[in-house]
Write an enzyme that holds these catalytic residues in place. Structure first.
Site, mmCIF file in Angstrom:
data_model
loop_
_atom_site.group_PDB
_atom_site.id
_atom_site.type_symbol
_atom_site.label_atom_id
_atom_site.label_comp_id
_atom_site.label_asym_id
_atom_site.label_seq_id
_atom_site.Cartn_x
_atom_site.Cartn_y
_atom_site.Cartn_z
ATOM 1 N N TYR A 220 -143.229 33.992 -112.246
ATOM 2 C CA TYR A 220 -142.725 35.241 -111.681
ATOM 3 C C TYR A 220 -143.842 35.978 -110.956
ATOM 4 O O TYR A 220 -144.983 36.034 -111.413
ATOM 5 C CB TYR A 220 -142.143 36.143 -112.773
ATOM 6 N N SER B 252 -118.382 55.751 -71.827
ATOM 7 C CA SER B 252 -119.682 56.285 -71.405
ATOM 8 C C SER B 252 -119.661 57.811 -71.437
ATOM 9 O O SER B 252 -118.608 58.429 -71.270
ATOM 10 C CB SER B 252 -119.985 55.804 -69.982
ATOM 11 N N ASN C 22 -137.639 39.442 -116.331
ATOM 12 C CA ASN C 22 -137.661 38.316 -115.404
ATOM 13 C C ASN C 22 -136.324 37.571 -115.374
ATOM 14 O O ASN C 22 -135.782 37.277 -114.301
ATOM 15 C CB ASN C 22 -138.780 37.338 -115.784
ATOM 16 N N THR D 284 -119.635 24.408 -69.044
ATOM 17 C CA THR D 284 -120.932 23.954 -69.542
ATOM 18 C C THR D 284 -121.965 24.677 -68.682
ATOM 19 O O THR D 284 -121.759 24.862 -67.476
ATOM 20 C CB THR D 284 -121.124 22.423 -69.405
ATOM 21 N N HIS D 285 -123.044 25.116 -69.301
ATOM 22 C CA HIS D 285 -124.071 25.912 -68.600
ATOM 23 C C HIS D 285 -123.474 27.179 -67.978
ATOM 24 O O HIS D 285 -124.001 27.701 -66.999
ATOM 25 C CB HIS D 285 -124.762 25.082 -67.515
ATOM 26 N N ASN E 54 -116.700 49.995 -73.056
ATOM 27 C CA ASN E 54 -117.842 49.218 -73.527
ATOM 28 C C ASN E 54 -117.520 48.463 -74.823
ATOM 29 O O ASN E 54 -117.064 49.076 -75.789
ATOM 30 C CB ASN E 54 -119.038 50.141 -73.770
ATOM 31 N N GLN F 140 -139.562 41.298 -105.628
ATOM 32 C CA GLN F 140 -138.864 42.577 -105.467
ATOM 33 C C GLN F 140 -138.497 42.847 -104.016
ATOM 34 O O GLN F 140 -137.464 43.453 -103.727
ATOM 35 C CB GLN F 140 -139.760 43.701 -106.000
ATOM 36 N N SER G 8 -138.397 50.013 -107.564
ATOM 37 C CA SER G 8 -137.285 49.349 -106.863
ATOM 38 C C SER G 8 -135.965 50.083 -107.085
ATOM 39 O O SER G 8 -134.896 49.524 -106.824
ATOM 40 C CB SER G 8 -137.152 47.904 -107.349
ATOM 41 N N LYS H 232 -115.534 53.611 -68.046
ATOM 42 C CA LYS H 232 -116.133 52.561 -68.865
ATOM 43 C C LYS H 232 -115.334 52.246 -70.141
ATOM 44 O O LYS H 232 -114.843 53.130 -70.819
ATOM 45 C CB LYS H 232 -117.563 52.935 -69.260
ATOM 46 N N GLU I 109 -120.957 43.824 -79.213
ATOM 47 C CA GLU I 109 -122.392 43.856 -78.936
ATOM 48 C C GLU I 109 -123.207 44.022 -80.216
ATOM 49 O O GLU I 109 -124.269 43.405 -80.382
ATOM 50 C CB GLU I 109 -122.707 44.993 -77.963
#
Length: 476
Positions: free
Chosen positions: A310, A270, A103, A148-149, A278, A315, A20, A276, A283
């Protein structure tokens, strides 16, 4: 640790598969502080001598100075660190693990990393909420269409809309505070699973590390990971709230809406289309919400049906915890900066608020106030909208449907005026007075949360400063 136990060295592929070390970099400094606290507690209890404590603490200082990269790649950071301590301090270095197991050590490190991650999220969230409140103060009278919607519904204000998001984020903050309370409990001293016969002072070690209390049951202390699930959940809940704001910025910045222009620092262009702009940051916040959901589902699946106590399966949880906490903190911070950069097109938003007969409900409610049952008023207004026309048409329908005129032209125009429709709606609605009251309430809550954050941050930092001071004194 394998010496004298196994006849063969571990298979190289299995060694890499089970290591790990890559993710343990995240908890490296926490692990060193856990060592310091454990050593000072052992010395206080008279379990190790001042001399042994001094030599091991010096070795820890050297490892911290040399950095994580100085450690040999082994099963985990705990083994690699202990091996290096023994190399530096000699046989006395083996005393570090007295009364302790990996542990309870890893459980303590994860709780320290979790509480630190929660505070980072909280800090970013405070800034985002501050930004939304400031924007709301500026746009108490800026009309926008309510949806709404995703269809025009009723007129509202930008302040009212932003305060709705801020209210959700306030609840996210409350969940983080509640989660922090359960995270900030120390498992250190629980050892492997049934505690230890060595007379440790668990409360003292917990105090040195800034924990509020200890996890009492030793088996629960080392095997519970519900705190980790809760951390990922609050991150998921927050990301859901952030993704909704991000989605609206994506929609509102499109030419179809043209409600907002996101600052140049938070958009891209772009490679082929020069025009563009963006909304890439928004996003990616929307997308990373899915990544955090994945962390939550993966963690729940890993923990499902594991027997006490444990299991090495644990891990696999650490990368999900780290990922969720970091994404949530970064997303909240970036969304705040992006909102600060935004320019809202007030004229365009008002234009859309007046479209789609968004005052239809107001017209029906005015009839209700004149004694018409709501469903009857609803049907009359619905027919009026379907057939179209102005007040004369509405007057004709009142005669038709109600047998009398209950509204004159002045009242009709008042009912269908967008600005007046907004001002009629208090009680948590978009009216100026209502929004100002909500802003005052949200700012008060924000100040209380800032105080909570500063107190928790200072307490943790003060505890670690004190731990370092005591360690330095013990090395003299």
């Amino acid at each position: 640790m394998r010496k004298g136990k196994f006849k063969e060295e571990m298979d190289e592929m299995a060694k890499i598969f089970t290591s790990s070390m890559n993710i343990d970099r995240w908890i490296f400094h926490h692990d060193l502080n856990v060592d310091r606290a454990h050593l000072l507690m052992l010395r206080k209890q008279g379990i190790i001598s001042k001399e042994i404590c001094r030599e091991i603490l010096k070795a820890i200082e050297r490892i911290e100075k040399d950095g994580f990269e100085s450690l040999e790649i082994m099963e985990d950071v705990h083994v690699a660190k202990e091996t290096r301590i023994i190399e530096i301090a000699g046989e006395a270095g083996g005393a570090l693990h007295t009364g302790r197991s990996r542990n309870d050590e890893i459980a303590t490190c994860l709780r320290m990393a979790s509480r630190e991650g929660l505070l980072k999220i909280f800090s970013s969230l405070l800034r985002l909420r501050e930004t939304l409140i400031k924007l709301s103060e500026r746009h108490v009278e800026t009309l926008i269409p309510g949806y709404t919607h995703l269809q025009h519904a009723q007129p509202t204000t930008l302040a009212h809309h932003l305060l709705a998001h801020e209210s959700a984020l306030r609840r996210d903050a409350e969940r983080i505070k509640d989660c922090f309370r359960r995270v900030n409990q120390s498992p250190l001293g629980a050892s492997a699973l049934v505690s230890t016969s060595i007379p440790l002072d668990r409360e003292y070690a917990a105090h040195l590390l800034g924990f509020d209390s200890i996890v009492m049951n030793s088996m629960d202390a080392i095997s519970s990971r519900d705190f980790l699930i809760e951390c990922i959940f609050v991150s998921s809940s927050l990301m859901t709230s952030l993704s909704r704001i991000a989605e609206e910025l994506i929609l509102w910045s499109s030419s179809e809406f043209s409600f907002v222009k996101i600052g140049d620092a938070f958009v891209s262009t772009s490679s082929i289309m020069p025009q563009k702009r963006n909304p890439d940051v928004a996003e990616l916040i929307r997308a990373k919400c899915g990544s955090v959901f994945g962390d939550l589902m993966s963690s729940l699946s890993i923990l499902k049906a594991l027997p006490m106590s444990y299991n090495r399966d644990f891990q696999e949880l650490t990368p999900h915890l780290k990922n969720a906490l970091e994404i949530a903190a970064e997303s909240a911070e970036l969304l705040s900066r992006m909102l600060e950069s935004c320019e809202f097109n007030e004229e365009r938003m008002r234009e859309e608020a007046e479209r789609g007969f968004t005052t239809a409900t107001d017209l029906a409610e005015m009839l209700v106030l004149k004694g018409v049952p709501f469903r009857k008023a609803y049907q009359l207004v619905s027919r009026f909208i379907s057939e179209g026309g102005g007040f004369e048409k509405f007057r004709s329908l009142m005669r038709d449907e109600l047998g009398r005129e209950l509204m004159n032209e002045e009242e009709f125009l008042e009912a269908t005026d967008v600005q007046k429709a907004v001002e009629r709606r208090g009680n948590g609605g978009p009216s100026r007075d209502s929004c100002l009251r909500m802003i005052e309430e949200e700012r008060k809550a924000l100040e209380e949360d800032k105080k909570w954050f500063e107190e928790r941050k200072e307490r943790l930092e003060s505890s670690i400063r004190n731990l370092r001071r005591l360690s330095e004194e013990a090395m003299r």
